[in-house]
Structures are given as C-alpha cells and as structure tokens.
Motif scaffolding. Structure first.
Motif, PDB file in Angstrom:
ATOM      1  N   SER A  33       0.727  -1.299  -0.063  1.00 58.07           N
ATOM      2  CA  SER A  33       0.097   0.164  -0.066  1.00 58.07           C
ATOM      3  C   SER A  33       0.856   1.059   0.051  1.00 58.07           C
ATOM      4  O   SER A  33       0.444   2.469  -0.477  1.00 58.07           O
ATOM      5  CB  SER A  33      -0.841  -0.039   1.199  1.00 58.07           C
ATOM      6  OG  SER A  33      -0.144   0.074   2.472  1.00 58.07           O
ATOM      7  N   ASP A  36       1.367   2.387  -3.425  1.00 65.93           N
ATOM      8  CA  ASP A  36       0.258   2.791  -4.345  1.00 65.93           C
ATOM      9  C   ASP A  36       0.278   3.979  -5.305  1.00 65.93           C
ATOM     10  O   ASP A  36       0.746   5.052  -4.532  1.00 65.93           O
ATOM     11  CB  ASP A  36      -1.044   2.701  -3.729  1.00 65.93           C
ATOM     12  CG  ASP A  36      -1.482   1.182  -3.218  1.00 65.93           C
ATOM     13  OD1 ASP A  36      -0.849   0.112  -3.898  1.00 65.93           O
ATOM     14  OD2 ASP A  36      -2.136   0.875  -2.540  1.00 65.93           O
ATOM     15  N   GLU A  38      -0.822   7.717  -6.671  1.00 63.16           N
ATOM     16  CA  GLU A  38      -1.815   8.680  -6.217  1.00 63.16           C
ATOM     17  C   GLU A  38      -3.147   8.527  -6.643  1.00 63.16           C
ATOM     18  O   GLU A  38      -4.120   9.086  -6.289  1.00 63.16           O
ATOM     19  CB  GLU A  38      -1.170  10.134  -6.366  1.00 63.16           C
ATOM     20  CG  GLU A  38       0.085  10.433  -5.403  1.00 63.16           C
ATOM     21  CD  GLU A  38       0.528  11.909  -5.931  1.00 63.16           C
ATOM     22  OE1 GLU A  38      -0.015  12.715  -6.662  1.00 63.16           O
ATOM     23  OE2 GLU A  38       1.749  12.159  -5.403  1.00 63.16           O
ATOM     24  N   THR A  39      -3.448   8.185  -7.927  1.00 61.26           N
ATOM     25  CA  THR A  39      -4.512   8.012  -8.692  1.00 61.26           C
ATOM     26  C   THR A  39      -5.421   6.934  -7.896  1.00 61.26           C
ATOM     27  O   THR A  39      -6.471   6.794  -8.184  1.00 61.26           O
ATOM     28  CB  THR A  39      -4.391   7.883  -9.938  1.00 61.26           C
ATOM     29  OG1 THR A  39      -3.400   6.598 -10.281  1.00 61.26           O
ATOM     30  CG2 THR A  39      -3.522   9.190 -10.851  1.00 61.26           C
ATOM     31  N   GLU A  40      -4.766   5.934  -7.252  1.00 56.80           N
ATOM     32  CA  GLU A  40      -5.301   4.927  -6.914  1.00 56.80           C
ATOM     33  C   GLU A  40      -4.631   4.514  -5.420  1.00 56.80           C
ATOM     34  O   GLU A  40      -3.909   3.629  -5.059  1.00 56.80           O
ATOM     35  CB  GLU A  40      -5.324   3.834  -7.457  1.00 56.80           C
ATOM     36  CG  GLU A  40      -5.983   3.387  -9.046  1.00 56.80           C
ATOM     37  CD  GLU A  40      -5.744   2.341  -9.857  1.00 56.80           C
ATOM     38  OE1 GLU A  40      -6.653   1.602  -9.833  1.00 56.80           O
ATOM     39  OE2 GLU A  40      -4.558   2.183 -10.496  1.00 56.80           O
ATOM     40  N   TYR A  42      -5.859   3.380  -2.580  1.00 55.53           N
ATOM     41  CA  TYR A  42      -6.222   2.191  -1.884  1.00 55.53           C
ATOM     42  C   TYR A  42      -6.397   1.013  -2.615  1.00 55.53           C
ATOM     43  O   TYR A  42      -6.887   0.121  -2.402  1.00 55.53           O
ATOM     44  CB  TYR A  42      -7.755   2.700  -1.198  1.00 55.53           C
ATOM     45  CG  TYR A  42      -7.623   3.860  -0.277  1.00 55.53           C
ATOM     46  CD1 TYR A  42      -6.779   4.075   0.654  1.00 55.53           C
ATOM     47  CD2 TYR A  42      -8.845   4.860  -0.571  1.00 55.53           C
ATOM     48  CE1 TYR A  42      -6.756   5.387   1.464  1.00 55.53           C
ATOM     49  CE2 TYR A  42      -8.918   5.896   0.136  1.00 55.53           C
ATOM     50  CZ  TYR A  42      -7.867   6.233   1.183  1.00 55.53           C
ATOM     51  OH  TYR A  42      -7.981   7.209   1.865  1.00 55.53           O
ATOM     52  N   LYS A  43      -5.575   0.975  -3.618  1.00 54.81           N
ATOM     53  CA  LYS A  43      -5.593  -0.171  -4.757  1.00 54.81           C
ATOM     54  C   LYS A  43      -5.209  -1.446  -3.566  1.00 54.81           C
ATOM     55  O   LYS A  43      -5.895  -2.677  -3.911  1.00 54.81           O
ATOM     56  CB  LYS A  43      -4.576   0.058  -5.896  1.00 54.81           C
ATOM     57  CG  LYS A  43      -4.431  -1.210  -6.598  1.00 54.81           C
ATOM     58  CD  LYS A  43      -3.632  -0.804  -7.823  1.00 54.81           C
ATOM     59  CE  LYS A  43      -3.046  -2.341  -8.711  1.00 54.81           C
ATOM     60  NZ  LYS A  43      -2.464  -1.623  -9.822  1.00 54.81           N
ATOM     61  N   TYR A  46      -7.773  -2.203  -1.051  1.00 54.34           N
ATOM     62  CA  TYR A  46      -8.842  -3.081  -1.618  1.00 54.34           C
ATOM     63  C   TYR A  46      -8.771  -4.526  -1.841  1.00 54.34           C
ATOM     64  O   TYR A  46      -9.403  -5.383  -1.617  1.00 54.34           O
ATOM     65  CB  TYR A  46      -9.433  -2.341  -2.906  1.00 54.34           C
ATOM     66  CG  TYR A  46     -10.053  -0.718  -2.640  1.00 54.34           C
ATOM     67  CD1 TYR A  46     -10.597  -0.636  -1.499  1.00 54.34           C
ATOM     68  CD2 TYR A  46      -9.832  -0.018  -3.491  1.00 54.34           C
ATOM     69  CE1 TYR A  46     -11.231   0.650  -1.216  1.00 54.34           C
ATOM     70  CE2 TYR A  46     -10.369   1.441  -3.412  1.00 54.34           C
ATOM     71  CZ  TYR A  46     -11.271   1.445  -2.130  1.00 54.34           C
ATOM     72  OH  TYR A  46     -11.768   2.999  -1.833  1.00 54.34           O
ATOM     73  N   THR A  92      -9.766   3.233   4.491  1.00 51.69           N
ATOM     74  CA  THR A  92     -10.238   3.803   3.150  1.00 51.69           C
ATOM     75  C   THR A  92     -11.349   4.677   3.238  1.00 51.69           C
ATOM     76  O   THR A  92     -12.162   4.770   2.370  1.00 51.69           O
ATOM     77  CB  THR A  92     -10.645   2.454   2.216  1.00 51.69           C
ATOM     78  OG1 THR A  92     -11.558   1.468   2.903  1.00 51.69           O
ATOM     79  CG2 THR A  92      -9.611   1.542   2.095  1.00 51.69           C
TER      80      THR A  92
END
Length: 536
Positions: A33, A36, A38-40, A42-43, A46, A92
């Motif tokens: 994490s 990850d 900046e655009t995602e 919490y990828k 999740y 999240t």
C-alpha cells in the motif's frame, strides 16, 4: 473414525490455506500500500479486503462442522479477521462499514475477553470503537466503551496475568512473539486506552480526570521507553498549563521540568540526512524547545498574577473584618493600630493602572493574559489547594529534576524579594523563546511573547514599593512595545497594532497614576520632591 480423520485433514488444510491468505492480505496492507499510485491510493487495501472477506467466509462456513475445541479456535480467528476488516474500511474512509465490523468483532469475542489468544484484539477493537464514537461527537458512548477496555485489561492482569498473544499471532502458522514482546505490546495497547480516555473526558467536562489520565499515559510511556521524546516533552509541557490554571503550581512546575529534561536529551539532527529531513527536524526541535520556554514564561507570569490577586483578596477580607467590627461596636485591641498600618501599606501596593485603589472587596479585573481558574483557592501564603494534593504530587520518578525545579518557587509570593527571582526566570525564558520565534517569519508568536514579557514587568511592579522604580518598570514596557510597533506594518497587522497601542496607553496611564499618587503623598507630608514633579 475415517470420517473424523477426514474432517481433521480438511481442517488442517483449510487452516494452512487461511494462514497463507492472511499473510498475503497483511503484505498488501503493510507493504504494498505504500507504493500505491496517487490516482489509486487504496488499490492494495482494496485487494487485501477481498482476501480478508474470502477468509472470513471460509471460517464461517467451516465453523458449522467443527468440533468444540476447534470451534473456539476458529471463533477467535474469525473475530480477529473482523477486526482487520474494520481497520481496512476505516483506512479507506468507509467508517460506517468499519464500525459494523468492529461491532461484529466485539460481539463475536464477548465470551472470550480474558482468553490470552484474543484479549489484545478485544482491547484494540474497543479502542477503535471508542475513537469512532468520539469523532461522531458522542463522548458518552465512547467513554462507556473505553472504560470497558480499561476494565478488560485490569481483569486480565488480575485473573490471568500471562503475556497474551500479539495481534496477527492467532492467524499465523507459528508463534513469533516472546513473553517480553507480548507483554510490551499488551501494555502499549492499554496505554492507548488511557490516552483515548484522556481525550474523551474533556468533552464531558471532566478536566480533572483528563489531566490524571494524561499524566498516567505519559508516565507509562516514560517507564516503557516507547515514546517519541519531542512529542512527549510537548505533551507534558501542555499538561502543565492545565495545572497552572488550577493554581497547582507544584504539579505544573514538575511537568515543565520533566518536559525540559526530556527534550534536552534529544540530539541535534544529523547534517547528512537527505531530502531536507535534517533541516525539517531541526526546525521542529527548535520550535518545540521554544514552545516549552513559552510554557515556563506563562508559569512565571501566572504565578505572579495569582500572587497579586491573593494579596488583594486578603486586603478585601481585612477591610470587611474592620467594617464588621465598626458596625458591631467592637472595641479595637492593642494590635488594631498595627493592622491599620499594614492595610494602608498593602493598599499602596494595590494602586491600579486606572489611578485608583482597588475596591475594598478585593475585586480586580486583570488583563486579558490572566488565565481563568474555576476553583480559586484562598490565601496567598503556602501551597495552593488542588484535588491531586490529597493524593500527593504526581511525579515522573525516573527523571532527575532538582536543579530545574529549584530555579523557581511553586509558592505564591508576597514581597518584592520573593517576586523578583520569579521575574528573572520568566525573563530568561523570554530570551529562549525568541531564539526561535523571531519577528521575521513568526510575527504573531513574537508579538505574544513580547506582550507576555510586558505583563511580566507589570506583575512585578505590583510588589515594588518604590514608586520611582515602579515607573521605570512601566517605562521598560513602553519601550519594548513601541519598538515592536515600529517594526509592524499597520496595514497588514492592524488588530495587533491596535492591541499594542492600547497596552502602551494603559502603561502611560499607570505611570501617570503613580505620579499623581506620589505628588499626593508629597503634598500631605509637605515634602514634594522635584523628581516627582518632573515625572508628572
């Protein structure tokens, strides 16, 4: 039987698969994490959530066919999975769902609170629920939950006492904690409970309990050695301000001395640190040292102000006693003339900046810097009363604080000779605070420090019986305030400039009032001095 053996094999296989599933979810949460995009943001979390949900479903399905002993183990494992799902949703920003999982965890482990395999999880879960309800502005419910967490810890230590498993251990194939590390984590979890309680009590108006829990939290951190020194010192100095406002100067001084001792042990940041981290760390350390110096300054200022108010209250009481004796026809005893002289002497000290003597009831509206005290103790001599005094001074026993505590008294002062050392210490911390809070870049802080410095002179002048020296103190105030005004842009700092101008005007009026009184005494004694006329 063959059926029992088959179930056992299936159980072991499922358990190993579950351990691997949880290990992957943990890696995603704690390591992946961080990378990850900046655009995602919490990828990875999740992805970890999907694995945790899969694990929880498998555990719930297997619980139905398991035997009693296996059932308990699976129940505890499922409870911890619920806890991690709660954390995942809170991380999240899905707090309502996170609360649901925390509640399921607490409910699932209700009958096993004192089991060494899950007591850590239970307390952590209750802590998270407490934080959640505080954030929702429902401190009553938060307090109830956090008190339950505190009670679970006490019951466990009393009835069991063994170091419990750490978080993650029950979901790992092998135990990885030692008795020492397990106990350390358990104590850290309890310290967090105390910290959250300290944050909750003020929202219910219970500031005394909050201060006690703050002190207990700081004491446990100091004892364990698991704390960040700069933050610890800052929090301790902040706590001192509560005690000072409650007239508990002994406790306030002890907290300030502890803060100064701990932050003095912090080494200067290394010059070789990359990415500007050294400069940022130096600025943070310098700021916190200056903040602690400002707390010392406030301590000295409030001590002098409260000493002044206590003397004035005593004068009012003496006046009322004298009036009651007159109304009742009481005959003065042999000490009456001495009492009258003493009252007159103290009333001269009472000369206010309005050019009049304070009212006979001792009431006095102090300046805006004076801190409010909801439970003001009576009397100017000796130590002030406080709820903690009944239990003795709350001390940080591992710290050597003698030299710092001896630099300034914790008793209210009654004479100039007693007040002057307090003033000198306060002035020393003015200089220390200004080393970081310079005018260029820290205008607001610099102005506040200068105003406190001015008020320090004002508080000291009350104890000075020589009117000429008292006027010189007010002259010092005028000089420092006008010098500051000359460096401020009145267009950008209009309100600040107005405050400073008002204080300068008040200071001039105080000097004029002293001169008037000086001339009045001179005329009555037929010995008006030329320097008094010049002062006018």
């Amino acid at each position: 039987s063959p059926l029992a053996l088959a179930k056992m094999a299936t159980y072991l296989q499922t358990q190993n698969e579950g351990f691997e599933l949880y290990a992957r979810a943990r890696r995603l949460t704690e390591q992946d994490s961080r990378r990850d995009p900046e655009t995602e943001p919490y990828k990875s979390k999740y992805a970890a959530r999907e694995l945790l949900l899969e694990l929880s479903e498998a555990l719930q399905g297997f619980l139905q066919d398991s035997q009693a002993e296996e059932n308990i183990e699976l129940t505890l494992q499922l409870g911890e999975v619920f806890y991690h799902l709660g954390l995942n949703h809170v991380d999240t920003e899905e707090t309502p769902t996170g609360e649901t999982y925390f509640s399921r965890c607490a409910e699932h482990l209700t009958g096993h609170k004192l089991d060494l395999r899950c007591v850590n999880t239970v307390i952590n879960c209750l802590n998270q629920l407490g934080i959640l309800w505080v954030s929702r502005s429902e401190p009553e419910k938060a307090l109830e939950i956090l008190q339950e967490a505190e009670e679970v810890y006490k019951l466990y230590m009393h009835n069991v006492g063994q170091p419990p498993l750490q978080i993650h251990e029950i979901l790992s194939p092998e135990s990885f904690g030692t008795p020492k590390s397990r106990q350390a984590e358990f104590e850290k979890t309890h310290t967090l409970t105390l910290y959250y309680l300290a944050q909750t009590y003020p929202k219910l108006g219970q500031n005394q309990k909050s201060a006690s829990y703050c002190h207990l939290t700081l004491s446990r951190q100091l004892q364990s050695g698991h704390f960040e020194p700069v933050d610890w010192a800052t929090n301790c100095a902040t706590l001192s301000q509560y005690y000072v406002t409650r007239d508990n100067f002994a406790q306030g001084r002890h907290c300030l001395a502890s803060a100064s001792t701990v932050i003095a042990q912090v080494p200067e940041p290394c010059e070789e640190t990359e990415d500007g981290q050294a400069e940022s760390a130096r600025e943070r350390l310098g700021r916190r040292r200056a903040d602690i110096a400002r707390c010392w300054l406030k301590y000295c200022l409030v001590l002098l102000q409260e000493s002044r108010q206590a003397l004035m209250d005593d004068i009012g009481e003496m006046d009322r006693t004298k009036q009651n004796q007159a109304e009742g026809g009481a005959v003065a005893d042999s000490n009456s003339s001495h009492d009258n002289v003493e009252i007159d002497r103290m009333k001269q000290m009472e000369l206010t900046e309005d050019g009049a003597v304070a009212n006979s009831n001792g009431s006095h509206n102090d300046n805006k810097q004076k801190l409010e005290d909801p439970e003001k103790p009576a009397g100017a001599d000796g130590r002030s009363h406080h709820y903690d005094d009944e239990k003795g001074l709350l001390r940080f026993e591992s710290l050597e604080l003698t030299s710092l505590e001896d630099q300034v008294t914790d008793r209210k002062v009654t004479t100039f000779d007693q007040a002057r050392p307090v003033f000198i210490v306060g002035q020393k911390y003015v200089t220390a605070a200004k080393e970081f809070y310079v005018l260029d870049g820290h205008v607001t802080d610099y102005v506040e420090i200068t105003q406190d410095w001015s008020q320090l002179f004002r508080a000291l002048s009350f104890f000075e019986q020589d009117f000429e020296r008292r006027c010189k103190m007010h002259k010092r105030r005028v000089d420092m305030l006008q010098a500051l005004l000359s460096h401020l842009n009145q267009q950008h700092y209009l309100l600040v400039c107005r405050q400073l101008m008002y204080e300068v005007a008040e200071t001039y009026r105080a000097s004029q009032s002293i001169s008037h009184y000086q001339l009045f005494l001179g005329k009555n004694l037929c010995c008006t001095h030329s320097h008094a006329v010049r002062a006018m």
